[in-house]
Structure formats: structure tokens, C-alpha cells
Design a protein around this motif. Sequence first.
Motif, mmCIF file in Angstrom:
data_model
loop_
_atom_site.group_PDB
_atom_site.id
_atom_site.type_symbol
_atom_site.label_atom_id
_atom_site.label_comp_id
_atom_site.label_asym_id
_atom_site.label_seq_id
_atom_site.Cartn_x
_atom_site.Cartn_y
_atom_site.Cartn_z
ATOM 1 N N LYS A 43 64.211 64.072 8.766
ATOM 2 C CA LYS A 43 64.223 64.011 10.234
ATOM 3 C C LYS A 43 62.904 64.529 10.804
ATOM 4 O O LYS A 43 62.277 65.418 10.207
ATOM 5 C CB LYS A 43 65.368 64.853 10.805
ATOM 6 C CG LYS A 43 66.722 64.209 10.671
ATOM 7 C CD LYS A 43 67.741 65.019 11.482
ATOM 8 C CE LYS A 43 69.144 64.600 11.105
ATOM 9 N NZ LYS A 43 70.149 65.580 11.507
ATOM 10 N N ILE A 44 62.542 63.997 11.953
ATOM 11 C CA ILE A 44 61.312 64.415 12.631
ATOM 12 C C ILE A 44 61.679 65.205 13.884
ATOM 13 O O ILE A 44 62.587 64.816 14.626
ATOM 14 C CB ILE A 44 60.453 63.178 13.008
ATOM 15 C CG1 ILE A 44 59.918 62.508 11.726
ATOM 16 C CG2 ILE A 44 59.310 63.558 13.936
ATOM 17 C CD1 ILE A 44 59.170 61.205 11.964
ATOM 18 N N TYR A 45 60.964 66.295 14.097
ATOM 19 C CA TYR A 45 61.184 67.137 15.280
ATOM 20 C C TYR A 45 59.848 67.254 16.006
ATOM 21 O O TYR A 45 58.800 67.407 15.374
ATOM 22 C CB TYR A 45 61.659 68.535 14.869
ATOM 23 C CG TYR A 45 62.908 68.494 14.019
ATOM 24 C CD1 TYR A 45 64.164 68.624 14.583
ATOM 25 C CD2 TYR A 45 62.809 68.296 12.640
ATOM 26 C CE1 TYR A 45 65.306 68.572 13.809
ATOM 27 C CE2 TYR A 45 63.947 68.233 11.843
ATOM 28 C CZ TYR A 45 65.194 68.373 12.440
ATOM 29 O OH TYR A 45 66.318 68.317 11.663
ATOM 30 N N THR A 64 56.693 75.331 18.752
ATOM 31 C CA THR A 64 57.817 74.739 19.485
ATOM 32 C C THR A 64 58.553 73.753 18.583
ATOM 33 O O THR A 64 59.795 73.740 18.527
ATOM 34 C CB THR A 64 57.312 74.003 20.746
ATOM 35 O OG1 THR A 64 56.517 74.884 21.517
ATOM 36 C CG2 THR A 64 58.473 73.502 21.588
ATOM 37 N N ALA A 65 57.800 72.934 17.864
ATOM 38 C CA ALA A 65 58.423 71.925 16.986
ATOM 39 C C ALA A 65 59.209 72.601 15.860
ATOM 40 O O ALA A 65 60.363 72.222 15.573
ATOM 41 C CB ALA A 65 57.346 71.005 16.408
ATOM 42 N N ILE A 66 58.618 73.597 15.246
ATOM 43 C CA ILE A 66 59.287 74.264 14.114
ATOM 44 C C ILE A 66 60.527 75.017 14.593
ATOM 45 O O ILE A 66 61.593 74.932 13.971
ATOM 46 C CB ILE A 66 58.301 75.198 13.368
ATOM 47 C CG1 ILE A 66 57.250 74.357 12.636
ATOM 48 C CG2 ILE A 66 59.049 76.109 12.392
ATOM 49 C CD1 ILE A 66 56.113 75.155 12.030
ATOM 50 N N VAL A 67 60.408 75.714 15.699
ATOM 51 C CA VAL A 67 61.554 76.482 16.214
ATOM 52 C C VAL A 67 62.695 75.537 16.607
ATOM 53 O O VAL A 67 63.867 75.809 16.336
ATOM 54 C CB VAL A 67 61.096 77.388 17.391
ATOM 55 C CG1 VAL A 67 62.272 77.960 18.140
ATOM 56 C CG2 VAL A 67 60.211 78.511 16.858
ATOM 57 N N VAL A 70 64.336 74.434 13.390
ATOM 58 C CA VAL A 70 65.166 75.497 12.790
ATOM 59 C C VAL A 70 66.477 75.624 13.569
ATOM 60 O O VAL A 70 67.557 75.774 12.990
ATOM 61 C CB VAL A 70 64.385 76.829 12.729
ATOM 62 C CG1 VAL A 70 65.294 77.972 12.296
ATOM 63 C CG2 VAL A 70 63.208 76.706 11.755
ATOM 64 N N ALA A 71 66.393 75.514 14.888
ATOM 65 C CA ALA A 71 67.613 75.590 15.712
ATOM 66 C C ALA A 71 68.565 74.441 15.379
ATOM 67 O O ALA A 71 69.783 74.570 15.534
ATOM 68 C CB ALA A 71 67.242 75.560 17.193
#
Length: 149
Positions: A43-45, A64-67, A70-71
Motif C-alpha cells: 500500500k502507498i501512503y 506525515t506520510a510515515i505517521v 503507522v496509524a
Amino acid sequence: MPIPLPAPTVRLLEKVAKEISASAYAPYSGFRVGSAVLGASGKIYAGCNVENASYSLCHCAERTAIVSAVAAGERKFQAVVVYTPTPAPTAPCGACRQVIHEFAPDAIILSVCDSAARLETTLPALLTHAFGPKDLKAQPTASKAPGKR
Ligand code: THU
């Protein structure tokens, strides 16, 4: 060494990173950054920078993307792509390198910009002798000597 990704996946990550930069909240710097991370799940975030009148509270696009990922339950990543509106590619800032180390130490790190120039690198190349989870597992020296601080 990170596993090379299929070219269409890389192109998609670049597109997502550039598109999300339009959502950046950057009234202070005017520097609108976008990031796309590829989770181990495939998946891409996406994430953009989110600034604050209290400048030190700015969030970078990569974090922002990593957090966000993770959420959503993703904790391992294959790639971190960052787009900056510049003529030359820009590597992630120091704080982002540390956060990438936490969740994506083996990821491909790709910086893209408004020209065809690109920077593809790895976290060990950007952050040598990184502090990380393994360092907290080591017994702190102080706790071996009760009463001494
Ligand atoms: N910025 C990012 O989003 N990523 C980086 O790797 C470097 C800097 C943002 C933070 C701030 O909102 C603006 O760019 C100027 O530093």
C-alpha cells in the motif's frame, strides 16, 4: 541493500508524492513538499508538510506520510519518496532521517523534483551510526551502579 522496485511502482510513488504536495500547508516557507511511502504490504501512503505559526512545530512531508501509515497499521516500508518544488532533488532533513530509521531502515529513499534530476540513496548513506531501538535494549551503564547518577 534495498530490493529494487518495479519501474511502474516507482513512477506511481513519484506521482503520488508530487500530487500530495498540492495539499501542503506551508504559509510560512512557501515550500510545498510531498511524500509517498510504500509499505511492506504494497500500500502507498501520502503526506505533505504541515507548518505552524510556532515554527518549530512544523511537520515534514515524509514524517506525515510515515505517521499516517503507522496509524493505518503499517510499520515496515520498502520505499520513501520525497518531492520538492526545486530544480534539484532534496534529501530528507535530519529529523526525517531519524524517523525513517525507526520504520524504514532498509527502504529505498528517492528524491524527485521539477527537473529530471533524481537522488536515489539509502538510510545508512544518509545517517551513519544511527541511534535506534537497539541502543535502548542495551543496559544503561548508570543503572548498573545503584545510588550513582
Ligand atoms: N520539509 C519537508 O517537508 N521535508 C524535508 O525533508 C525538508 C523540509 C518542509 C518543512 C518545512 O515545512 C519546509 O519544508 C521548509 O523547511
